[in-house]
Scaffold this active site. Structure first.
Site, PDB file in Angstrom:
ATOM      1  N   CYS A 160     -10.160  16.355 -12.021  1.00  0.00           N
ATOM      2  CA  CYS A 160      -9.512  15.780 -13.201  1.00  0.00           C
ATOM      3  C   CYS A 160      -8.193  15.115 -12.776  1.00  0.00           C
ATOM      4  CB  CYS A 160      -9.241  16.868 -14.231  1.00  0.00           C
ATOM      5  SG  CYS A 160     -10.685  17.896 -14.570  1.00  0.00           S
ATOM      6  N   ARG A 215      -6.437 -12.187   8.607  1.00  0.00           N
ATOM      7  CA  ARG A 215      -5.619 -11.636   7.534  1.00  0.00           C
ATOM      8  C   ARG A 215      -4.335 -12.469   7.576  1.00  0.00           C
ATOM      9  NH1 ARG A 215      -4.220  -5.202   7.383  1.00  0.00           N
ATOM     10  NH2 ARG A 215      -2.448  -5.899   8.637  1.00  0.00           N
ATOM     11  N   HIS A 239      -2.295  -8.960  15.267  1.00  0.00           N
ATOM     12  CA  HIS A 239      -2.833  -7.652  14.854  1.00  0.00           C
ATOM     13  C   HIS A 239      -4.332  -7.620  15.119  1.00  0.00           C
ATOM     14  CE1 HIS A 239      -2.467  -3.861  12.752  1.00  0.00           C
ATOM     15  NE2 HIS A 239      -3.120  -4.225  11.682  1.00  0.00           N
ATOM     16  N   ARG A 242       3.131  -0.899  18.098  1.00  0.00           N
ATOM     17  CA  ARG A 242       3.409  -0.627  16.681  1.00  0.00           C
ATOM     18  C   ARG A 242       2.501   0.478  16.132  1.00  0.00           C
ATOM     19  NH1 ARG A 242       2.079  -6.086  16.388  1.00  0.00           N
ATOM     20  NH2 ARG A 242       0.353  -5.486  15.038  1.00  0.00           N
ATOM     21  N   ASP A 257      -5.152  16.066 -13.221  1.00  0.00           N
ATOM     22  CA  ASP A 257      -4.087  16.978 -12.790  1.00  0.00           C
ATOM     23  C   ASP A 257      -4.588  18.259 -12.141  1.00  0.00           C
ATOM     24  OD1 ASP A 257      -2.313  15.275 -14.411  1.00  0.00           O
ATOM     25  OD2 ASP A 257      -3.426  16.198 -16.062  1.00  0.00           O
ATOM     26  N   LYS A 262       5.808   2.428   6.973  1.00  0.00           N
ATOM     27  CA  LYS A 262       5.490   1.806   5.670  1.00  0.00           C
ATOM     28  C   LYS A 262       4.846   2.823   4.731  1.00  0.00           C
ATOM     29  CE  LYS A 262       1.020   0.210   7.502  1.00  0.00           C
ATOM     30  NZ  LYS A 262       0.265  -0.955   8.030  1.00  0.00           N
ATOM     31  N   TYR A 266     -15.173  18.690 -16.379  1.00  0.00           N
ATOM     32  CA  TYR A 266     -15.778  17.625 -17.192  1.00  0.00           C
ATOM     33  C   TYR A 266     -17.227  17.351 -16.796  1.00  0.00           C
ATOM     34  CZ  TYR A 266     -11.053  16.325 -18.785  1.00  0.00           C
ATOM     35  OH  TYR A 266      -9.801  16.317 -19.334  1.00  0.00           O
TER      36      TYR A 266
HETATM   37  C1  LIG Z   1      -0.108  -0.659   9.389  1.00  0.00           C
HETATM   38  C2  LIG Z   1       0.095  -1.574  10.521  1.00  0.00           C
HETATM   39  C3  LIG Z   1       0.291  -1.082  11.821  1.00  0.00           C
HETATM   40  C4  LIG Z   1       0.059   0.363  12.198  1.00  0.00           C
HETATM   41  O1  LIG Z   1      -1.339   0.556  12.277  1.00  0.00           O
HETATM   42  P1  LIG Z   1      -1.970   1.994  12.641  1.00  0.00           P
HETATM   43  O2  LIG Z   1      -3.430   1.738  12.725  1.00  0.00           O
HETATM   44  O3  LIG Z   1      -1.597   2.898  11.520  1.00  0.00           O
HETATM   45  O4  LIG Z   1      -1.366   2.392  13.916  1.00  0.00           O
HETATM   46  C5  LIG Z   1       0.658  -1.971  12.811  1.00  0.00           C
HETATM   47  N1  LIG Z   1       0.803  -3.301  12.539  1.00  0.00           N
HETATM   48  C6  LIG Z   1       0.567  -3.806  11.311  1.00  0.00           C
HETATM   49  C7  LIG Z   1       0.692  -5.253  11.079  1.00  0.00           C
HETATM   50  C8  LIG Z   1       0.180  -2.973  10.265  1.00  0.00           C
HETATM   51  O5  LIG Z   1      -0.079  -3.493   9.059  1.00  0.00           O
END
Ligand SMILES: *Cc1c(COP(=O)(O)O)cnc(C)c1O
Length: 388
Positions: free
Chosen positions: A319, A138, A170, A226, A321, A40, A272
């Site tokens: 800044c 979540r 998760h 994952r 850039d 992602k 700045y």
């Molecule tokens: C981003 C994400 C992951 C991967 O998590 P990491 O901590 O980067 O390994 C796995 N599952 C879900 C739902 C996520 O949003």
């Protein structure tokens, strides 16, 4: 080897051999579980397609993304492995996703209904992973809502409109090994799977583990892991361990070439608001990267870079850039390479060093490298005789 590619100004050089090495280490850790490489957010800023291909080279068999557009981009590039996209708001183009054989997530009945409508429109059974909230609060259905989500999924399965390919959840604290919520979430997840099965669902894959759990919580592996950040060779957090502890190798090196150098006297205010003032006659070096390129403004007077073999703190305000480095009496010239972060092999700071300096996580440092910075991929996958 890890020098800049063609871009003369700045480049995020991504070594795909480091991705392969890291994914191979994750696949080994996963044991009997399959590995979904999470790509992602443009592969956490590393370039989604090149990293997806490298992850598949190294034994990952699934790809994971947040949103449907990302999944469709993987298919458009010709990748045919299972792809899971887990985040959608009402009204998204799910018919395109179902037509492209993307696995989708459902945390609530409305999501199941939208996926079912897309499946009917396309004339194809949609693959769905139903999500249980096991404590992150979540996405996912609460314990109270889980049985009815399972029943709704079972009804659509009986009509052949959907196929419940997975049950998933998760973690909240996987990056704090031994945190009591890890065990508790595994327990709630196991209960959720049992309820799904009692409802008549036969999910092919149960999955819960992110990078941290893949690396240190084998009880959480189930059928599929994952990992995301670790695909790119970074540790999910200092409490989990260093990349080397797990055979991971950081893939990204963010470099630039100095746009200007100049001698200035003591007492010169820099950038700045003159938040940095030189204490002696010195050489200032101008780096052509700024907060539009993902160098956080908070890095001013805080984060370090490697220039001419020395670690130098950013001098004054970052800044949009550009920012300035005080190079002291080092002999530096326009065109010299400056390394913001990398694997650390040459003494440069790491993304973790930047995260520590800024009170954030390495994920944010690499993912926010901006679209204006070209990605230079070393060791790309060679498919059908040509690099892709
Ligand atoms: C981003 C994400 C992951 C991967 O998590 P990491 O901590 O980067 O390994 C796995 N599952 C879900 C739902 C996520 O949003």
């Amino acid at each position: 080897m890890r020098s800049q590619s063609d871009n003369p100004r700045a480049c995020a050089v991504v070594d795909l051999d480091a991705v392969r090495e890291s994914v191979a280490a994750l696949v080994a850790r996963a044991g009997n579980a399959a590995t979904m490489a999470v790509v992602k957010a443009d592969g956490y800023g590393h370039g989604m397609l090149a990293c997806a291909r490298a992850a598949l080279d190294a034994g990952a068999t699934w790809l994971g993304v947040a949103v449907v557009e990302e999944a469709l981009a993987l298919r458009a590039a010709g990748l045919t492995v299972p792809v899971f996209a887990w985040l959608a708001a009402p009204g998204e183009p799910l018919a395109d996703a179902v037509a492209a054989d993307i696995d989708l997530s459902a945390s609530a009945p409305w999501a199941l209904e939208e996926i079912a409508a897309a499946a009917r429109l396309v004339g194809r059974t949609a693959r769905v992973h139903i999500k249980a909230d096991t404590g992150l609060n979540r996405a996912g259905a609460t314990e109270a809502d889980w049985p009815s989500l399972c029943e709704a999924a079972a009804a659509l399965t009986a009509e052949d409109v959907i196929d419940v390919a997975g049950v998933w959840s998760h973690f909240a604290f996987a990056d704090s090994p031994g945190h009591p919520t890890v065990r508790a979430q595994i327990g709630r997840f196991t209960d959720a799977v049992t309820i799904a099965e009692k409802t008549g669902l036969r999910p092919q894959v149960r999955h819960l583990a992110n990078s941290a759990a893949t690396l240190v919580s084998p009880d959480a592996h189930f059928d599929l892991v994952r990992p995301g950040i670790s695909v790119y060779g970074l540790s999910p957090g200092p409490d989990v361990g260093s990349p080397a502890d797990f055979g991971l190798r950081p893939a990204m090196t963010l470099t630039a070439r100095l746009a200007l150098t100049k001698r200035v006297p003591a007492g010169s205010g820099v950038s700045y608001a003159h938040r940095y003032v030189t204490t002696a006659e010195t050489t200032l070096a101008l780096v052509p990267l700024g907060y539009a390129d993902g160098v956080p403004r908070a890095a001013g007077n805080t984060a370090e870079v490697l220039l001419a073999g020395h670690r130098r703190r950013i001098a004054g305000t970052v800044c949009m850039d550009q920012f300035v480095v005080d190079a002291g009496d080092d002999l530096v010239r326009a065109g010299d390479e400056v390394i913001l972060f990398g694997p650390g092999d040459r003494g440069e700071p790491t993304a973790q060093d930047w995260a520590d300096a800024l009170g954030t996580i390495n994920y944010e440092i690499v993912t926010r490298v901006g679209a204006r910075v070209p990605r230079g991929h070393l060791n790309p996958t060679v498919a059908q005789g040509r690099p892709s």
